[in-house]
Design an enzyme around this catalytic site. Structure first.
Site: not given
Ligand code: NAI
Length: 324
Positions: A159, A187
């Site tokens: 952000d 966030h």
């Molecule tokens: P994604 O869906 O591509 O990957 C998430 C991965 O986490 C998947 O491979 C899944 O198998 C794994 N996962 C789920 N539960 C798990 C567990 N208990 N232990 C280990 N791995 C586990 O999602 P992406 O795009 O990589 O985003 C990840 C997170 O980051 C989302 O929650 C998203 O909302 C968040 N995010 C936060 C931002 C921020 O600025 N704080 C910015 C962009 C995304």
């Protein structure tokens, strides 16, 4: 030679993981002279895909990468870890209420907090990226009573970087001209990007833009940028999120005069103690410090309070659900 630092990445097979791991292995997380060991934590169904990414990491022959492990066992993944990037989370799906979302994430971040508590190195630093990031960080922290509370942080650096970029484009200046940018609060769409303390060319940013742009364009554009990226890309921000995670940890470890990070409140600026809220921060000797003494006018006060209220509601909800 220096002993390698163990860095654990959860959700390693996801899209942020794919954008993040190669940059960690190349030395951008901790510094170009610090060898790293990577631990990739995934759910069982995604371990194979994470192992595929580990093969690609091998194929880069990164000089600083001294080893990689892939596991679905949190105790193993966090064993000896000095940095934990908690990226994997349960996303909100259609029809899901906030309580369901918090419950599902409590089931992830509670056990991971405990695994960190029981296994990580004494200098463990935790950055939560997975949403709802601030409250997930609070849940993990509350399950790690032996780890100093301030080691649990959540990411608002994306952000912050978005705010820098929007303001630079508006004023037609390089981002390097902008100092003292701050994101306050959660966030989420209630976050408050503050131009009343930001400076451009040494002068207050808010005085260099018109109020309508600040209120009706800048703030909502920054706060809703995540949704705009999903709309354009068909997938949520990944490389920019990975970049922000790198920035957050690098600055935490190596020091900075001013950035934004969600850290446990000590009560500063009227933010209730214990809530993990974004503040203007500096980092010295590997510790975040909230920058003190800023005057907060009524416009900013109202917006900071609204975002902090949302964080308090989330804290109350996870308490009522017995997640903390
Ligand atoms: P994604 O869906 O591509 O990957 C998430 C991965 O986490 C998947 O491979 C899944 O198998 C794994 N996962 C789920 N539960 C798990 C567990 N208990 N232990 C280990 N791995 C586990 O999602 P992406 O795009 O990589 O985003 C990840 C997170 O980051 C989302 O929650 C998203 O909302 C968040 N995010 C936060 C931002 C921020 O600025 N704080 C910015 C962009 C995304």
């Amino acid at each position: 030679a220096q002993t390698p630092v163990k860095v654990t990445v959860t959700g390693a097979a996801g899209q942020i993981g794919y954008a993040l791991l190669f940059r960690i292995a190349s030395g951008q997380l901790l510094g170009a002279d610090v060898p790293v060991k990577l631990s990739l934590l995934e759910i069982p169904q995604a371990v194979k895909a994470a192992a595929g990414t580990a093969m690609e990491l091998d194929d880069c022959a990164f000089p600083l990468l001294s080893g990689i492990e892939v596991t679905d066992d949190a105790n193993k993944a966090f064993d000896g870890a000095s940095v934990a990037l908690l990226v994997g989370a349960r996303p909100r799906t259609a029809g899901m209420e906030r309580g369901d979302l918090l419950q599902a994430n409590g089931g992830i971040f509670g056990p991971q907090g405990k695994a960190i508590n029981d296994n990580a190195a004494d200098d463990i630093r935790v950055l939560v990226v997975g949403n709802p990031a601030n409250t997930n960080a609070l849940i993990a922290q509350q399950h790690a009573p032996d780890v100093p509370a301030e080691r649990f942080t959540a990411m608002t650096r994306l952000d912050h970087n978005r705010a820098l970029s929007q303001l630079a484009a508006k004023l037609q200046v390089p981002v390097t001209e902008i100092k003292k940018m701050t994101i306050w609060g959660n966030h989420s769409a209630t976050q408050y990007p503050d131009l009343f303390h930001a400076e451009v060319g040494g002068k207050i940013a808010a005085e260099q833009v018109d109020e309508a742009w600040l209120r009706d364009t800048f703030i909502p554009t920054v706060a809703k940028r995540g949704a705009a990226i999903i709309e354009a890309r068909g997938a949520s921000s990944a490389a920019s999120a990975a970049n922000a995670a790198i920035d957050h940890v690098f600055d935490w470890v190596n020091g900075t005069e001013w950035t934004s990070a969600a850290i446990p409140s000590d009560g500063s600026y009227g933010v209730p103690e214990g809530i993990i809220s974004s503040f203007p921060v500096a980092s010295r000797d590997g510790k975040w410090e909230i920058i003190q003494g800023l005057e907060i006018d009524a416009f900013s006060r109202e917006r900071i309070d609204a975002s902090v209220r949302e964080l308090e509601e989330e804290r109350t909800a996870v308490r009522e659900l017995g997640l903390i």
